[in-house]
Design an enzyme around this catalytic site. Structure first.
Site, PDB file in Angstrom:
ATOM      1  N   ASP A  98       0.886  -1.160  -0.114  1.00 57.66           N
ATOM      2  CA  ASP A  98      -0.101   0.037   0.104  1.00 57.66           C
ATOM      3  C   ASP A  98       0.619   1.204   0.100  1.00 57.66           C
ATOM      4  O   ASP A  98       1.770   1.371   0.845  1.00 57.66           O
ATOM      5  CB  ASP A  98      -0.987  -0.118   1.239  1.00 57.66           C
ATOM      6  CG  ASP A  98      -1.675   1.234   1.214  1.00 57.66           C
ATOM      7  OD1 ASP A  98      -2.305   1.831   0.331  1.00 57.66           O
ATOM      8  OD2 ASP A  98      -1.901   1.889   2.284  1.00 57.66           O
ATOM      9  N   ASP A 100       0.455   5.374   0.186  1.00 60.01           N
ATOM     10  CA  ASP A 100      -0.631   6.596   0.754  1.00 60.01           C
ATOM     11  C   ASP A 100       0.349   7.751   0.485  1.00 60.01           C
ATOM     12  O   ASP A 100       1.247   7.944   1.201  1.00 60.01           O
ATOM     13  CB  ASP A 100      -1.091   6.350   1.936  1.00 60.01           C
ATOM     14  CG  ASP A 100      -2.193   7.029   2.398  1.00 60.01           C
ATOM     15  OD1 ASP A 100      -2.319   8.251   1.795  1.00 60.01           O
ATOM     16  OD2 ASP A 100      -3.151   6.570   3.053  1.00 60.01           O
ATOM     17  N   ASP A 288       3.533   1.313   3.272  1.00 63.66           N
ATOM     18  CA  ASP A 288       2.924   1.082   4.482  1.00 63.66           C
ATOM     19  C   ASP A 288       3.072  -0.243   5.149  1.00 63.66           C
ATOM     20  O   ASP A 288       2.535  -1.361   4.583  1.00 63.66           O
ATOM     21  CB  ASP A 288       1.376   1.453   4.493  1.00 63.66           C
ATOM     22  CG  ASP A 288       0.834   1.612   5.897  1.00 63.66           C
ATOM     23  OD1 ASP A 288       1.284   1.523   6.780  1.00 63.66           O
ATOM     24  OD2 ASP A 288      -0.472   1.962   5.996  1.00 63.66           O
TER      25      ASP A 288
END
Length: 385
Positions: A98, A100, A288
């Protein structure tokens, strides 16, 4: 969020889902499913521990319930609908990454625009994919725009699915170059009865540092002697004497191409360390960690809507990544046909659907995709038409 706004968004999400075609993951019946409905007030409620049999047909469920967010598990289970993890019977899990924009170094969420944050996140995505495909040799890579501020990458490979959290953390540490042993990038090798210090050029961060060293040498060779000396002495610990030795080593021979840093003398070690730090800063991907190491993680369903933006969680063909523009390609076509009246409570500029809108506070008519974007982000309320 007030009742009128919530009911409007729920209704329009339902309209979207009535003609949507969500992309189900492999083995959907072995995965846990979860969703967040449009609850009243500020709190959110996650409904999880469901199997696909609890939902019924996924498309029918989405059209009927019009959830705010939709998720499935990266893991596969014997009984995905069981109420506890111990009862589910873990079989294995996809390797999920992930990115972000909120967590990117050098990006200030308070100062950067949404478009700028997404552009920075796409650059980080390119670095992540390069690491996964080049250094690990992963081939079954699926790229998904999260619908919010970043991207998800799924790696589905039978050789990886049984990795535990610690093994997945090692992959995270490599991708982020956590505690990288810079000294370990250089090895001492016996050659003809003598020893020689060489960069590890066959793979990993050694190969990446070697490539940066080769580019640096090409740059220095194009400079006149004074400029070259100035460039070399710009590194900490490299004075004129060490710079001169390095320059002599660079000008002739193919030592650098072989990774041989012995000829550069003591300054070569300092230069390699500096270039290794530059390589890490330029080529790591700030993923992440908890998402990758969590073997029970829920991740967004491609084709669903993100309840914090109104954008589509969009799967992206690997060869179409460069042309993908989330602020155009993830805008639901269903929300582009007409305008809506909203009360803007957080004014500012919105870039969406290939246009830019500068909005003042107060009631006004905006394209529906802009209105949905503002309402889902609590920047506007729905008003009576």
């Amino acid at each position: 969020m007030d009742r009128r706004t919530r009911e409007y968004l729920s209704g329009r999400f339902g309209d979207y889902y009535r003609s949507a075609d969500p992309t189900l993951p492999p083995d959907p019946d072995a995965r846990e499913w979860g969703h967040i409905p449009w609850t009243r007030g500020e709190s959110t409620t996650m409904v999880r521990h469901q199997s696909i049999y609890d939902l019924g047909d996924v498309s029918d469920f989405l059209a009927r319930e019009a959830p705010r967010h939709v998720y499935f598990s990266a893991a596969r289970y014997d009984d995905p609908g069981a109420a506890s993890m111990d009862e589910k019977g873990w079989q294995g899990a996809d390797l999920v990454f992930d990115l972000d924009a909120d967590h990117l170094p050098g990006v200030d969420p308070e100062a950067a625009t949404y478009a700028e944050m997404l552009a920075a996140c796409k650059d980080a995505l390119r670095r992540l994919l390069d690491l996964l495909e080049t250094d690990f040799g992963f081939e079954t890579v699926t790229v998904v725009f999260s619908g919010g501020r970043g991207y998800h990458v799924h790696v589905r490979d039978e050789g990886l699915e049984h990795l535990d959290s610690e093994a997945r953390r090692e992959i995270v540490d490599y991708v982020r170059a956590v505690d990288l042993d810079v000294d370990g990038l250089v090895r001492t090798r016996a050659v003809g009865g003598a020893t020689r210090r060489e960069l590890r050029t066959r793979g990993g961060w050694g190969r990446r540092t070697h490539r940066r060293l080769q580019r640096f040498v090409e740059e220095v060779r194009e400079l006149d002697e004074d400029a070259a000396m100035e460039r070399l002495t710009s590194f900490d610990g490299i004075g004129e004497g060490r710079a001169s030795t390095l320059l002599d080593a660079f000008v002739g021979g193919e030592a650098v191409d072989r990774g041989n840093v012995e000829a550069g003398g003591p300054g070569a070690r300092l230069l390699v360390e500096a270039l290794a730090r530059e390589t890490v800063a330029a080529e790591t991907a700030p993923i992440d960690e908890p998402v990758t190491t969590d073997t029970h993680r829920l991740i967004r369903l491609p084709g669903s809507l993100h309840g914090g933006s109104g954008l589509v969680v969009r799967r992206i063909d690997r060869d179409a990544l460069d042309d993908f523009d989330p602020l155009v390609d993830a805008v639901p076509e269903r929300f582009t046909d007409h305008s809506v009246r909203v009360d803007v409570t957080d004014p500012g500029t919105v870039e969406l659907d290939g246009d830019s809108f500068t909005l003042d506070a107060g009631e006004q008519s905006v394209p529906e995709c802009v209105g949905v974007f503002l309402m889902t982000r609590d920047r506007a309320r729905k008003v009576k038409e």
